[in-house]
Design a protein around this motif. Structure first.
Motif, mmCIF file in Angstrom:
data_model
loop_
_atom_site.group_PDB
_atom_site.id
_atom_site.type_symbol
_atom_site.label_atom_id
_atom_site.label_comp_id
_atom_site.label_asym_id
_atom_site.label_seq_id
_atom_site.Cartn_x
_atom_site.Cartn_y
_atom_site.Cartn_z
ATOM 1 N N THR A 66 33.701 41.271 35.918
ATOM 2 C CA THR A 66 34.330 42.269 36.768
ATOM 3 C C THR A 66 35.697 42.619 36.190
ATOM 4 O OG1 THR A 66 33.196 41.416 38.729
ATOM 5 C CG2 THR A 66 35.138 42.780 39.106
ATOM 6 N N ARG A 104 26.639 42.533 41.436
ATOM 7 C CA ARG A 104 27.567 41.690 40.680
ATOM 8 C C ARG A 104 29.015 42.067 40.961
ATOM 9 N NH1 ARG A 104 23.974 42.920 35.924
ATOM 10 N NH2 ARG A 104 25.601 44.455 35.514
ATOM 11 N N SER A 105 29.258 43.355 41.208
ATOM 12 C CA SER A 105 30.619 43.822 41.429
ATOM 13 C C SER A 105 31.182 43.392 42.784
ATOM 14 C CB SER A 105 30.678 45.347 41.316
ATOM 15 O OG SER A 105 30.322 45.762 40.014
ATOM 16 N N SER A 119 27.746 39.648 34.076
ATOM 17 C CA SER A 119 28.785 40.640 33.805
ATOM 18 C C SER A 119 30.164 40.063 34.075
ATOM 19 C CB SER A 119 28.581 41.891 34.670
ATOM 20 O OG SER A 119 28.792 41.588 36.040
ATOM 21 N N GLN A 158 28.819 34.113 41.736
ATOM 22 C CA GLN A 158 29.948 33.971 40.821
ATOM 23 C C GLN A 158 29.764 32.734 39.947
ATOM 24 O OE1 GLN A 158 34.045 32.744 42.134
ATOM 25 N NE2 GLN A 158 34.600 34.831 41.513
ATOM 26 N N GLN A 198 41.128 45.643 38.785
ATOM 27 C CA GLN A 198 41.347 46.888 39.513
ATOM 28 C C GLN A 198 42.682 47.550 39.191
ATOM 29 O OE1 GLN A 198 40.965 45.614 43.546
ATOM 30 N NE2 GLN A 198 38.929 44.785 43.207
ATOM 31 N N GLY A 201 34.464 38.716 41.914
ATOM 32 C CA GLY A 201 35.362 38.823 40.784
ATOM 33 C C GLY A 201 34.971 37.872 39.666
ATOM 34 N N GLU A 226 38.011 34.943 38.236
ATOM 35 C CA GLU A 226 38.764 35.737 37.260
ATOM 36 C C GLU A 226 39.870 34.946 36.580
ATOM 37 O OE1 GLU A 226 40.386 36.808 41.407
ATOM 38 O OE2 GLU A 226 38.441 36.389 40.486
ATOM 39 N N GLY A 261 37.037 40.758 42.984
ATOM 40 C CA GLY A 261 36.080 41.655 43.604
ATOM 41 C C GLY A 261 36.783 42.623 44.543
ATOM 42 N N ALA A 277 30.602 50.027 40.591
ATOM 43 C CA ALA A 277 31.876 49.940 41.294
ATOM 44 C C ALA A 277 31.825 50.726 42.594
ATOM 45 C CB ALA A 277 33.001 50.470 40.397
#
Length: 381
Positions: free
Chosen positions: A22, A141-142, A20, A165, A25, A145, A169, A359, A109
């Protein structure tokens, strides 16, 4: 890549690994505040402004594991630590700023945020994805990041079923993500937990997918991400989404998470890519009708103009494009004609423009905390 189906319901152990991204935010987030006090008479939890039953087994599992690790840390690592707080009750308040139970990973989340916050309160450090998994599988997974894989593991006790990971990101800064929130996306008609159970029991395609397709596809997907090969990444993403929903149809009785607007979005993506002569956008759908679109930054303005042409914004629907700003552009007439889709009113309520994000993190601003000094909900965000 979607994970669908468990080999162990209690420990939430999946039948296949998954991958996935992330989301950032700044655009989509769960905010959670946890307070611990000797004055609290019992554990309590409020979700999106409403008090919920904290005896839910998955919430209890997370609380139990965090408290167990806190006691273990005190006994084995630092016996001098003050242990009085370990017996205190907690008040938990959590709010999502995006639709809940609509196929947008609100439980992932929520539980990732819950486990991270509880760990901070009780002084627990180290690997937490295994605890988050026991709240919601995707929550493991969440906990990280960027691009994250959930390794299914082989052990019966689940200790090797953890998140890892793949890339941070910052790895693919040009990648953009658009969340198309469908106008009539209500709560899922079949919850993910019961849907998975029925699929595992009745779908032959699900078994084939888990054993013969996903292992190879995981390797291909990770390779495409690391090489920032959008065409390969996009096709694998769409194929995996299609196959997941095919397993839902292969379930007996069949499960329908996509609706007519979802199908129109799929058609729009394929028509646009065909017109461009290359894969510029891709879609994926979780257990709900809302679409998650991947594209590169330079292609987002034109595609969003096309989305607004096919799904005209509602006049009283508020801001249509939210999140990261998108440059305005004109839509060529020949593109409208080439796509050949008539405008559909009340199809998409709004679009969230975002990207890969980090994350869980601590909210330093006290004004954003959700519990007051009395331990009761103070505000929503």
């Amino acid at each position: 890549m979607v994970t669908w189906g468990k080999r162990n319901e209690e420990l939430i152990l999946p039948i296949n690994s998954s991958l996935s991204v992330t989301l950032h935010q700044d655009q989509l987030k769960t905010t959670t505040t946890v307070a611990s006090s000797r004055s609290f008479q019992e554990d309590r939890i409020w979700l999106n402004g409403k008090e919920e039953d904290i005896t839910h087994p998955r919430i209890q599992s997370c609380l139990r594991e965090i408290r167990r690790l806190a006691r273990k840390r005190r006994n084995e690592v630092d016996p001098s630590l003050d242990s009085t707080g370990l017996s205190h009750k907690v008040h938990i308040c959590s709010v999502n700023n995006f639709p809940t139970a609509a196929g947008l990973a609100s439980s992932a989340a929520g539980f990732a945020c819950l486990v991270y916050t509880l760990a901070r309160v009780f002084g627990v450090e180290g690997e937490l994805s295994g605890i988050a998994r026991q709240g919601s599988g995707s929550a493991c997974r969440s906990m990280y990041g960027g691009f994250v894989q959930w390794i299914m593991g082989q052990r019966d006790d689940g200790k090797d079923s953890l998140a890892q990971q793949v890339e941070p990101e910052s790895h693919w800064p040009e990648l953009r993500i658009l969340v198309l929130v469908v106008s009539h996306a209500e709560r899922k008609p079949v919850g993910s937990t019961s849907g998975m159970q029925t699929s595992v029991q009745t779908s032959c395609l699900l078994k084939h997918r888990a054993t013969s397709v996903v292992p190879g596809r995981m390797g291909e997907m990770i390779d495409a991400i690391r090489r920032k090969d959008f065409a390969s990444f996009a096709e694998l993403t769409m194929r995996d989404s299609n196959q997941f929903h095919a397993t839902c149809l292969d379930t007996f009785p069949p499960i329908f998470y996509l609706n007519s607007v979802s199908q129109q979005i799929i058609s729009l993506v394929h028509r646009y890519n065909r017109h461009c002569g290359e894969t510029r956008v891709s879609y994926t759908f979780d257990a709900g009708p809302n679409a998650v679109i991947f594209s590169l930054q330079q292609h987002v303005p034109e595609f969003l103009q096309l989305v607004q042409h096919v799904f005209p914004p509602e006049t009283n629907g508020g801001q249509f494009i939210r999140g990261l700003p998108v440059k305005s552009t004109s839509l060529p007439e020949e593109l409208k004609q080439a796509i050949g889709l008539e405008p559909i009113s009340k199809g998409i309520r709004y679009v969230i423009s975002t990207k890969a994000g980090p994350g869980p993190c601590v909210v330093e601003d006290p004004a954003q905390h959700l519990l007051g000094s009395d331990g009761l909900p103070e505000k929503t965000v």
